[in-house]
Scaffold this motif. Sequence first.
Motif, PDB file in Angstrom:
ATOM      1  N   VAL A  25      -4.264  -0.830  -8.815  1.00 15.57           N
ATOM      2  CA  VAL A  25      -2.854  -1.214  -8.711  1.00 15.57           C
ATOM      3  C   VAL A  25      -2.028  -0.524  -9.786  1.00 15.57           C
ATOM      4  O   VAL A  25      -0.942  -0.004  -9.521  1.00 15.57           O
ATOM      5  N   ALA A  82       0.770   2.177  -8.811  1.00 16.10           N
ATOM      6  CA  ALA A  82       2.156   1.885  -9.166  1.00 16.10           C
ATOM      7  C   ALA A  82       2.731   2.963 -10.074  1.00 16.10           C
ATOM      8  O   ALA A  82       3.913   3.303  -9.983  1.00 16.10           O
ATOM      9  N   ILE A 125       4.714  -5.175  -6.998  1.00 18.74           N
ATOM     10  CA  ILE A 125       3.325  -5.489  -6.689  1.00 18.74           C
ATOM     11  C   ILE A 125       2.939  -6.772  -7.415  1.00 18.74           C
ATOM     12  O   ILE A 125       3.000  -6.839  -8.651  1.00 18.74           O
ATOM     13  N   ILE A 158      -3.280   0.319  -0.952  1.00 18.57           N
ATOM     14  CA  ILE A 158      -2.028   0.090  -1.688  1.00 18.57           C
ATOM     15  C   ILE A 158      -1.042   1.221  -1.414  1.00 18.57           C
ATOM     16  O   ILE A 158       0.166   0.982  -1.242  1.00 18.57           O
ATOM     17  N   GLN A 181       2.653   0.869   0.088  1.00 20.41           N
ATOM     18  CA  GLN A 181       3.844   1.422  -0.552  1.00 20.41           C
ATOM     19  C   GLN A 181       4.636   2.300   0.409  1.00 20.41           C
ATOM     20  O   GLN A 181       5.869   2.267   0.420  1.00 20.41           O
ATOM     21  N   CYS A 203       7.817  -5.504  -1.175  1.00 23.64           N
ATOM     22  CA  CYS A 203       6.900  -6.329  -1.961  1.00 23.64           C
ATOM     23  C   CYS A 203       5.480  -6.188  -1.414  1.00 23.64           C
ATOM     24  O   CYS A 203       5.274  -6.176  -0.198  1.00 23.64           O
ATOM     25  N   ILE A 204       4.539  -6.079  -2.331  1.00 23.58           N
ATOM     26  CA  ILE A 204       3.121  -5.985  -1.983  1.00 23.58           C
ATOM     27  C   ILE A 204       2.379  -7.061  -2.764  1.00 23.58           C
ATOM     28  O   ILE A 204       2.594  -7.221  -3.963  1.00 23.58           O
ATOM     29  N   ARG A 205       1.538  -7.793  -2.080  1.00 23.65           N
ATOM     30  CA  ARG A 205       0.730  -8.813  -2.722  1.00 23.65           C
ATOM     31  C   ARG A 205      -0.742  -8.440  -2.643  1.00 23.65           C
ATOM     32  O   ARG A 205      -1.239  -8.072  -1.576  1.00 23.65           O
ATOM     33  N   ILE A 242      -4.734  -7.516   0.807  1.00 24.03           N
ATOM     34  CA  ILE A 242      -3.617  -6.641   0.451  1.00 24.03           C
ATOM     35  C   ILE A 242      -2.614  -6.697   1.588  1.00 24.03           C
ATOM     36  O   ILE A 242      -2.927  -6.319   2.723  1.00 24.03           O
ATOM     37  N   ASP A 249       1.876  -6.718   2.796  1.00 23.48           N
ATOM     38  CA  ASP A 249       3.209  -6.245   2.432  1.00 23.48           C
ATOM     39  C   ASP A 249       4.233  -6.832   3.384  1.00 23.48           C
ATOM     40  O   ASP A 249       3.896  -7.496   4.364  1.00 23.48           O
TER      41      ASP A 249
END
Length: 444
Positions: free
Chosen positions: A308, A312, A321, A346, A350, A360-362, A376, A378
């Motif tokens: 991550v 990022a 994130i 990820i 993105q 937003c990404i969790r 993962i 979004d």
Amino acid sequence: MANYSDPRPSSAYDFAGGYDPDMAAAQETAWIEVIRKMEEVYSDLISYEVELEEKNTALEEAQRFINSVLSAVSDILIVCDQSGRIQQVNLAFIQLTGFAEVDLYERPLDELLAEGTGNLRLFSWIDSVEGRDREVRFRSSEGGLTEPVALSCATRLDHRGLPAGIVLTGRPVGELRRAYEALKTAQAQLIQQEKMASLGRLIAGVAHELNNPISFVYGNVHALSKYSARISAYLDAIHGGCDEAEREALRASLRIDATLADLPGLMEGTAEGAQRVADIVRSLKRLSFSAGGKPEVFDLGEIVAKAVQWSASGKKGLATIELDLPDSLNVRGNPGQLHQVIVNLIENAQDAVSSRADGCIRVAAKAEAGGVTLVIEDNGPGIPPDIATKVFDPFFTTKPVGKGTGLGLWISYGIIRDHGGTLDAGTSPMGGARFVISLPAAGS
């Protein structure tokens, strides 16, 4: 006295010799009906003849079309009756053997097989459980042998659906091998391209991570260089025999006391920055893309956090994130490969939220009974239902040409499968895509 001939039919006269007009009218009506029926029959015959000619023309055109298609097909085609006699071949087979089509008609197929091939026992071949493809050689018109051909066999049915013979299709083995080798080469190149893309994403994140400690070390070294010059000038003056007043003045102007007080912090900071660089390099060695080596037990949470962080850094500012990781999440496997999978997921998230200002990404993980689950998700556009079953297919991608190879998810799926886990795709409660990785725990 002149003879008088009555034009009315004699059958219109009764037995007494008198003329019956009603009978004459009935006979005339009957004759008209007969003529009308004859005209109808003749008209039907003409229509049937025209229709038959049209059907014959259509059949001839269909036959020419079929022959042109069979001639254009690069694979060889052989049609035999139930006794194994050739009924039809295409141009590819004629070119392969060199025989004229007229010389092949009604000829037993066994006569064209090379010595050592033996009787194919064609109808038992169809039902063979060993597979239908056979590698055979044919005799050529010049007395030699053709190159090996991979043949497959199927039953030919008549208009009643009953077996009427067999159909053999095939292609030279050399051509198949060349095509297979070309396919393997192309596949290897595409996989390597995907690995290089993953490596590029990794390098982008690592470069950002290395930039901070290296800049810090560079700044400290520059300060130490200036401090070194001050201390050297101060010591040169002392060793040159200056008096106490000159020494104190120089000490104040060169800020020797402040310099000496600042040196420990500078050296400590430089050592800390160098240690940070060493830690990143050590992480890179651990996160090798090589599949070799024995599986090891490691903390998946640490790998997720690094993935991550580096993802990022490589695409800074594209999305928020959110991380939800437990203190310990031990699994067994190859950390480098799992890092590759997480970075890929990820990066995809993105890209999915890149057009949103509130992207937003969790990323959340938890330990369950006998396993570990990593999610993962979004708030991007999500996965349309019509492609939900295709996202893990090789070469499938929704990205523009040049932006993706369509191999990232396929490779990720294979890596997770090789680790004894599963990778599933679905819809997130956030409205976007949701990918769930399930892995067995380290002790499982």
